[in-house]
Design a protein around this motif. Sequence first.
Motif, PDB file in Angstrom:
ATOM      1  N   ASN A   3       0.822  -1.150   0.077  1.00  0.00           N
ATOM      2  CA  ASN A   3      -0.077  -0.059  -0.207  1.00  0.00           C
ATOM      3  C   ASN A   3       0.879   1.291  -0.035  1.00  0.00           C
ATOM      4  O   ASN A   3       0.573   2.147   0.778  1.00  0.00           O
ATOM      5  CB  ASN A   3      -0.833   0.164   1.277  1.00  0.00           C
ATOM      6  CG  ASN A   3      -1.921   1.095   1.072  1.00  0.00           C
ATOM      7  OD1 ASN A   3      -2.475   1.369  -0.202  1.00  0.00           O
ATOM      8  ND2 ASN A   3      -2.294   1.424   2.301  1.00  0.00           N
ATOM      9  N   LEU A   4       1.874   1.295  -0.709  1.00  0.00           N
ATOM     10  CA  LEU A   4       3.089   2.286  -0.874  1.00  0.00           C
ATOM     11  C   LEU A   4       2.308   3.637  -1.340  1.00  0.00           C
ATOM     12  O   LEU A   4       1.380   3.692  -2.342  1.00  0.00           O
ATOM     13  CB  LEU A   4       3.897   1.856  -1.648  1.00  0.00           C
ATOM     14  CG  LEU A   4       5.239   2.746  -1.592  1.00  0.00           C
ATOM     15  CD1 LEU A   4       5.908   2.469  -0.275  1.00  0.00           C
ATOM     16  CD2 LEU A   4       6.458   2.454  -2.789  1.00  0.00           C
ATOM     17  N   PHE A   5       2.750   4.686  -0.875  1.00  0.00           N
ATOM     18  CA  PHE A   5       2.332   6.110  -1.041  1.00  0.00           C
ATOM     19  C   PHE A   5       3.180   6.426  -2.056  1.00  0.00           C
ATOM     20  O   PHE A   5       4.518   6.397  -1.798  1.00  0.00           O
ATOM     21  CB  PHE A   5       2.072   7.129   0.123  1.00  0.00           C
ATOM     22  CG  PHE A   5       0.877   7.111   0.639  1.00  0.00           C
ATOM     23  CD1 PHE A   5       0.141   8.328   0.989  1.00  0.00           C
ATOM     24  CD2 PHE A   5       0.365   5.788   1.372  1.00  0.00           C
ATOM     25  CE1 PHE A   5      -0.992   8.292   1.413  1.00  0.00           C
ATOM     26  CE2 PHE A   5      -0.901   5.835   1.856  1.00  0.00           C
ATOM     27  CZ  PHE A   5      -1.470   7.112   2.134  1.00  0.00           C
ATOM     28  N   THR A   6       3.013   6.795  -3.244  1.00  0.00           N
ATOM     29  CA  THR A   6       4.154   7.556  -4.233  1.00  0.00           C
ATOM     30  C   THR A   6       3.680   8.984  -4.903  1.00  0.00           C
ATOM     31  O   THR A   6       2.516   9.323  -4.605  1.00  0.00           O
ATOM     32  CB  THR A   6       4.143   6.605  -5.551  1.00  0.00           C
ATOM     33  OG1 THR A   6       2.966   6.442  -6.281  1.00  0.00           O
ATOM     34  CG2 THR A   6       4.153   5.076  -5.036  1.00  0.00           C
ATOM     35  N   LEU A 171       8.086   8.082  -0.306  1.00  0.00           N
ATOM     36  CA  LEU A 171       7.869   8.676  -1.562  1.00  0.00           C
ATOM     37  C   LEU A 171       8.961   8.526  -2.406  1.00  0.00           C
ATOM     38  O   LEU A 171       8.896   8.242  -3.667  1.00  0.00           O
ATOM     39  CB  LEU A 171       7.316  10.200  -1.389  1.00  0.00           C
ATOM     40  CG  LEU A 171       5.962  10.523  -0.810  1.00  0.00           C
ATOM     41  CD1 LEU A 171       6.149  11.902  -0.423  1.00  0.00           C
ATOM     42  CD2 LEU A 171       4.796  10.086  -1.646  1.00  0.00           C
ATOM     43  N   ALA A 172      10.283   8.447  -1.857  1.00  0.00           N
ATOM     44  CA  ALA A 172      11.412   8.242  -2.742  1.00  0.00           C
ATOM     45  C   ALA A 172      11.642   7.001  -3.362  1.00  0.00           C
ATOM     46  O   ALA A 172      11.823   6.805  -4.499  1.00  0.00           O
ATOM     47  CB  ALA A 172      12.581   8.575  -1.767  1.00  0.00           C
ATOM     48  N   THR A 173      10.985   5.926  -2.532  1.00  0.00           N
ATOM     49  CA  THR A 173      11.093   4.715  -2.662  1.00  0.00           C
ATOM     50  C   THR A 173      12.532   4.015  -3.133  1.00  0.00           C
ATOM     51  O   THR A 173      12.834   2.862  -2.684  1.00  0.00           O
ATOM     52  CB  THR A 173      10.205   4.186  -4.143  1.00  0.00           C
ATOM     53  OG1 THR A 173       8.915   4.546  -4.081  1.00  0.00           O
ATOM     54  CG2 THR A 173      10.310   2.731  -4.453  1.00  0.00           C
ATOM     55  N   ASP A 174      13.369   4.745  -3.986  1.00  0.00           N
ATOM     56  CA  ASP A 174      14.632   4.377  -4.283  1.00  0.00           C
ATOM     57  C   ASP A 174      15.152   5.383  -4.381  1.00  0.00           C
ATOM     58  O   ASP A 174      15.342   6.511  -5.148  1.00  0.00           O
ATOM     59  CB  ASP A 174      14.612   3.837  -5.777  1.00  0.00           C
ATOM     60  CG  ASP A 174      16.004   3.362  -6.167  1.00  0.00           C
ATOM     61  OD1 ASP A 174      17.064   3.506  -5.549  1.00  0.00           O
ATOM     62  OD2 ASP A 174      16.062   2.467  -7.289  1.00  0.00           O
ATOM     63  N   TRP A 175      16.609   5.815  -3.531  1.00  0.00           N
ATOM     64  CA  TRP A 175      17.277   6.813  -3.446  1.00  0.00           C
ATOM     65  C   TRP A 175      18.157   7.290  -4.623  1.00  0.00           C
ATOM     66  O   TRP A 175      18.554   8.214  -4.870  1.00  0.00           O
ATOM     67  CB  TRP A 175      18.399   6.865  -2.141  1.00  0.00           C
ATOM     68  CG  TRP A 175      17.623   6.828  -0.634  1.00  0.00           C
ATOM     69  CD1 TRP A 175      17.960   5.895   0.106  1.00  0.00           C
ATOM     70  CD2 TRP A 175      16.841   7.778  -0.241  1.00  0.00           C
ATOM     71  NE1 TRP A 175      17.125   6.084   1.402  1.00  0.00           N
ATOM     72  CE2 TRP A 175      16.583   7.307   1.074  1.00  0.00           C
ATOM     73  CE3 TRP A 175      16.128   8.919  -0.633  1.00  0.00           C
ATOM     74  CZ2 TRP A 175      15.673   8.087   1.988  1.00  0.00           C
ATOM     75  CZ3 TRP A 175      15.440   9.515   0.195  1.00  0.00           C
ATOM     76  CH2 TRP A 175      15.010   9.173   1.245  1.00  0.00           C
ATOM     77  N   ALA A 176      18.399   6.100  -5.498  1.00  0.00           N
ATOM     78  CA  ALA A 176      19.183   6.370  -6.929  1.00  0.00           C
ATOM     79  C   ALA A 176      18.274   6.615  -7.805  1.00  0.00           C
ATOM     80  O   ALA A 176      18.779   6.877  -8.776  1.00  0.00           O
ATOM     81  CB  ALA A 176      19.957   4.833  -6.998  1.00  0.00           C
ATOM     82  N   SER A 177      16.998   6.750  -7.585  1.00  0.00           N
ATOM     83  CA  SER A 177      16.244   7.210  -8.923  1.00  0.00           C
ATOM     84  C   SER A 177      15.964   8.693  -9.033  1.00  0.00           C
ATOM     85  O   SER A 177      16.683   9.380  -7.941  1.00  0.00           O
ATOM     86  CB  SER A 177      14.633   6.590  -8.808  1.00  0.00           C
ATOM     87  OG  SER A 177      14.288   7.307  -7.530  1.00  0.00           O
TER      88      SER A 177
END
Length: 198
Positions: A3-6, A171-177
């Motif tokens: 249930n990720l917030f993006t 919200l970041a999900t992936d710091w490398a994105s």
Amino acid sequence: MKNLFTPENAAMLLIDHQVGTSKLARNIDPAHLLANVRALARTAVASGMPLVLTTSQEDHFQGPLYDDLAEIAPEAHEARIKRPGVVDAWTYGPFKSAVEATGRKKLIMAGLTNDVCTVYPAISALEDGYDVQVVVDGGGSPTQAADDISVERMRSAGVTITSTNQVMAELATDWASPTGQAIQGIMYEEILKPLVEG
């Protein structure tokens, strides 16, 4: 997490972050509070999330929004919903309509104060079928007891309780994105820098 917030499915709602109202948030350091609010607004702008601002009785002691919000998000500031005195922002038609216009069913809320301005719209939106996270340190209350009680009331109703850093990381999900890198930079500048370099 399922249930990720993006940035693609959520909207950021900042409620009553006004100069006068900020004086009522006695359970959090004013500089820390402002840094968190700046971080949330900057995250919304940098990630392209809808950002809805609202105020209550700007011509009373509550006063205008933080100047920082006008600088960070001039369009959202200009479009802010000025409530004449309705406590539960969700029950004020123009505010609810502005949120509905985002098309998002996941809402990230922060407000001043948690025990009055945040608790009611958070629960009301939840009752209307929205998935709601409240950023507790993006607000505050006159006392720690008042803040604790408001958090417990929201949690008991089903609202997800979070913090500024926690929701930014989600919200970041992936710091490398690209989005993750932008959010990480905001987090460092607004929140982590004094801790790391202090």
